[in-house]
Structures are given as C-alpha cells and as structure tokens.
Design a protein around this motif. Structure first.
Motif, mmCIF file in Angstrom:
data_model
loop_
_atom_site.group_PDB
_atom_site.id
_atom_site.type_symbol
_atom_site.label_atom_id
_atom_site.label_comp_id
_atom_site.label_asym_id
_atom_site.label_seq_id
_atom_site.Cartn_x
_atom_site.Cartn_y
_atom_site.Cartn_z
ATOM 1 N N GLN A 10 4.690 36.761 89.790
ATOM 2 C CA GLN A 10 3.774 37.856 89.461
ATOM 3 C C GLN A 10 4.529 39.086 88.984
ATOM 4 O O GLN A 10 4.101 39.759 88.046
ATOM 5 C CB GLN A 10 2.928 38.225 90.680
ATOM 6 N N LEU A 11 5.654 39.369 89.604
ATOM 7 C CA LEU A 11 6.473 40.517 89.219
ATOM 8 C C LEU A 11 6.959 40.369 87.779
ATOM 9 O O LEU A 11 6.842 41.280 86.961
ATOM 10 C CB LEU A 11 7.664 40.633 90.179
ATOM 11 N N ILE A 12 7.474 39.205 87.448
ATOM 12 C CA ILE A 12 8.018 38.964 86.111
ATOM 13 C C ILE A 12 6.912 38.959 85.047
ATOM 14 O O ILE A 12 7.120 39.429 83.940
ATOM 15 C CB ILE A 12 8.847 37.669 86.106
ATOM 16 N N LYS A 13 5.731 38.497 85.407
ATOM 17 C CA LYS A 13 4.605 38.488 84.470
ATOM 18 C C LYS A 13 3.962 39.871 84.325
ATOM 19 O O LYS A 13 3.092 40.069 83.491
ATOM 20 C CB LYS A 13 3.537 37.504 84.947
ATOM 21 N N GLY A 14 4.371 40.817 85.158
ATOM 22 C CA GLY A 14 3.805 42.160 85.091
ATOM 23 C C GLY A 14 2.503 42.316 85.853
ATOM 24 O O GLY A 14 1.829 43.334 85.720
ATOM 25 N N GLU A 15 2.145 41.333 86.654
ATOM 26 C CA GLU A 15 0.905 41.405 87.429
ATOM 27 C C GLU A 15 1.035 42.344 88.625
ATOM 28 O O GLU A 15 0.034 42.874 89.105
ATOM 29 C CB GLU A 15 0.498 40.003 87.885
ATOM 30 N N ILE A 16 2.248 42.513 89.134
ATOM 31 C CA ILE A 16 2.537 43.488 90.175
ATOM 32 C C ILE A 16 3.770 44.280 89.740
ATOM 33 O O ILE A 16 4.561 43.808 88.917
ATOM 34 C CB ILE A 16 2.765 42.843 91.565
ATOM 35 N N LYS A 17 3.930 45.488 90.258
ATOM 36 C CA LYS A 17 5.037 46.353 89.828
ATOM 37 C C LYS A 17 6.273 46.227 90.691
ATOM 38 O O LYS A 17 7.382 46.493 90.232
ATOM 39 C CB LYS A 17 4.580 47.808 89.809
ATOM 40 N N GLU A 18 6.090 45.844 91.960
ATOM 41 C CA GLU A 18 7.231 45.770 92.860
ATOM 42 C C GLU A 18 6.923 44.866 94.042
ATOM 43 O O GLU A 18 5.763 44.565 94.322
ATOM 44 C CB GLU A 18 7.638 47.157 93.343
ATOM 45 N N ILE A 19 8.001 44.459 94.707
ATOM 46 C CA ILE A 19 7.902 43.665 95.934
ATOM 47 C C ILE A 19 8.682 44.413 97.003
ATOM 48 O O ILE A 19 9.854 44.740 96.811
ATOM 49 C CB ILE A 19 8.510 42.258 95.756
ATOM 50 N N GLU A 20 8.032 44.688 98.109
ATOM 51 C CA GLU A 20 8.686 45.328 99.253
ATOM 52 C C GLU A 20 9.138 44.226 100.210
ATOM 53 O O GLU A 20 8.340 43.385 100.619
ATOM 54 C CB GLU A 20 7.719 46.259 99.988
ATOM 55 N N VAL A 21 10.426 44.240 100.556
ATOM 56 C CA VAL A 21 10.984 43.230 101.445
ATOM 57 C C VAL A 21 11.631 43.931 102.633
ATOM 58 O O VAL A 21 12.520 44.771 102.449
ATOM 59 C CB VAL A 21 12.031 42.352 100.715
ATOM 60 N N SER A 22 11.192 43.572 103.821
ATOM 61 C CA SER A 22 11.772 44.158 105.031
ATOM 62 C C SER A 22 13.099 43.478 105.339
ATOM 63 O O SER A 22 13.401 42.388 104.842
ATOM 64 C CB SER A 22 10.821 43.977 106.216
ATOM 65 N N HIS A 23 13.867 44.122 106.173
ATOM 66 C CA HIS A 23 15.146 43.569 106.612
ATOM 67 C C HIS A 23 14.947 42.174 107.216
ATOM 68 O O HIS A 23 15.714 41.249 106.942
ATOM 69 C CB HIS A 23 15.783 44.513 107.635
ATOM 70 N N GLU A 24 13.888 42.015 108.005
ATOM 71 C CA GLU A 24 13.611 40.745 108.680
ATOM 72 C C GLU A 24 13.226 39.635 107.699
ATOM 73 O O GLU A 24 13.460 38.464 107.972
ATOM 74 C CB GLU A 24 12.481 40.922 109.712
ATOM 75 N N GLN A 25 12.642 39.985 106.562
ATOM 76 C CA GLN A 25 12.174 38.996 105.588
ATOM 77 C C GLN A 25 13.173 38.744 104.458
ATOM 78 O O GLN A 25 12.933 37.907 103.587
ATOM 79 C CB GLN A 25 10.851 39.458 104.985
ATOM 80 N N PHE A 26 14.305 39.450 104.464
ATOM 81 C CA PHE A 26 15.234 39.382 103.348
ATOM 82 C C PHE A 26 15.710 37.968 103.039
ATOM 83 O O PHE A 26 15.764 37.559 101.874
ATOM 84 C CB PHE A 26 16.444 40.291 103.576
ATOM 85 N N MET A 27 16.067 37.185 104.037
ATOM 86 C CA MET A 27 16.596 35.841 103.783
ATOM 87 C C MET A 27 15.540 34.936 103.147
ATOM 88 O O MET A 27 15.872 34.095 102.312
ATOM 89 C CB MET A 27 17.167 35.222 105.057
ATOM 90 N N LEU A 28 14.286 35.105 103.504
ATOM 91 C CA LEU A 28 13.208 34.334 102.866
ATOM 92 C C LEU A 28 13.079 34.717 101.396
ATOM 93 O O LEU A 28 12.916 33.852 100.526
ATOM 94 C CB LEU A 28 11.881 34.558 103.586
ATOM 95 N N PHE A 29 13.139 36.028 101.118
ATOM 96 C CA PHE A 29 13.088 36.483 99.729
ATOM 97 C C PHE A 29 14.287 35.942 98.957
ATOM 98 O O PHE A 29 14.150 35.431 97.851
ATOM 99 C CB PHE A 29 13.068 38.019 99.657
ATOM 100 N N ARG A 30 15.464 36.059 99.536
ATOM 101 C CA ARG A 30 16.705 35.643 98.874
ATOM 102 C C ARG A 30 16.670 34.170 98.501
ATOM 103 O O ARG A 30 17.122 33.775 97.426
ATOM 104 C CB ARG A 30 17.893 35.928 99.796
ATOM 105 N N GLU A 31 16.120 33.341 99.378
ATOM 106 C CA GLU A 31 16.004 31.906 99.110
ATOM 107 C C GLU A 31 15.178 31.658 97.843
ATOM 108 O O GLU A 31 15.557 30.856 96.990
ATOM 109 C CB GLU A 31 15.358 31.221 100.311
ATOM 110 N N ALA A 32 14.058 32.343 97.699
ATOM 111 C CA ALA A 32 13.211 32.201 96.511
ATOM 112 C C ALA A 32 13.901 32.787 95.284
ATOM 113 O O ALA A 32 13.858 32.213 94.193
ATOM 114 C CB ALA A 32 11.866 32.885 96.740
ATOM 115 N N TRP A 33 14.566 33.919 95.443
ATOM 116 C CA TRP A 33 15.237 34.612 94.341
ATOM 117 C C TRP A 33 16.387 33.785 93.774
ATOM 118 O O TRP A 33 16.569 33.716 92.557
ATOM 119 C CB TRP A 33 15.717 35.962 94.869
#
Length: 61
Positions: A10-33
């Motif tokens: 969604q971020l890359i398509k421009g459907e959302i402007k940003e993603i907020e990632v907490s310290h606790e969720q960082f590894m989950l985000f990183r895996e997808a990234w």
C-alpha cells in the motif's frame, strides 16, 4: 492488523503515506521488508524509544 507485506504494498502504491513501526514490532516489519527487491525505496526515520516511521521515496539512489 494488516500484515506488513500488505502495508508495504500500500505504501509503494501510494494508498498510504507512512507506516509506523514500534520497537516491539520492528523484527516483523524487517522480515517483510527484506523480501522486497524495491526495499531501498522504503526509508525509515527513527524516533525516540525505538519507533520508526517508514515512507516511500523513489528518489533514493
């Protein structure tokens, strides 16, 4: 909560402007990234206490 894979799409398509990632969720985000070939265009801005705001920036070299 949507998966980070979906949010990054969604971020890359421009459907959302940003993603907020907490310290606790960082590894989950990183895996997808890390799965993405276009990950260098998803740039983060770190904040106090370990949270990060990610935005899409196609001008990154």
């Amino acid at each position: 909560m949507e998966s980070y894979d979906s949010q990054i799409d969604q971020l890359i398509k421009g459907e959302i402007k940003e993603i907020e990632v907490s310290h606790e969720q960082f590894m989950l985000f990183r895996e997808a990234w890390l799965k993405r070939e276009d990950r260098k265009y998803v740039v983060g801005e770190a904040h106090h206490q370990g949270s990060v705001t990610y935005r899409y920036d196609p001008t990154v070299l």
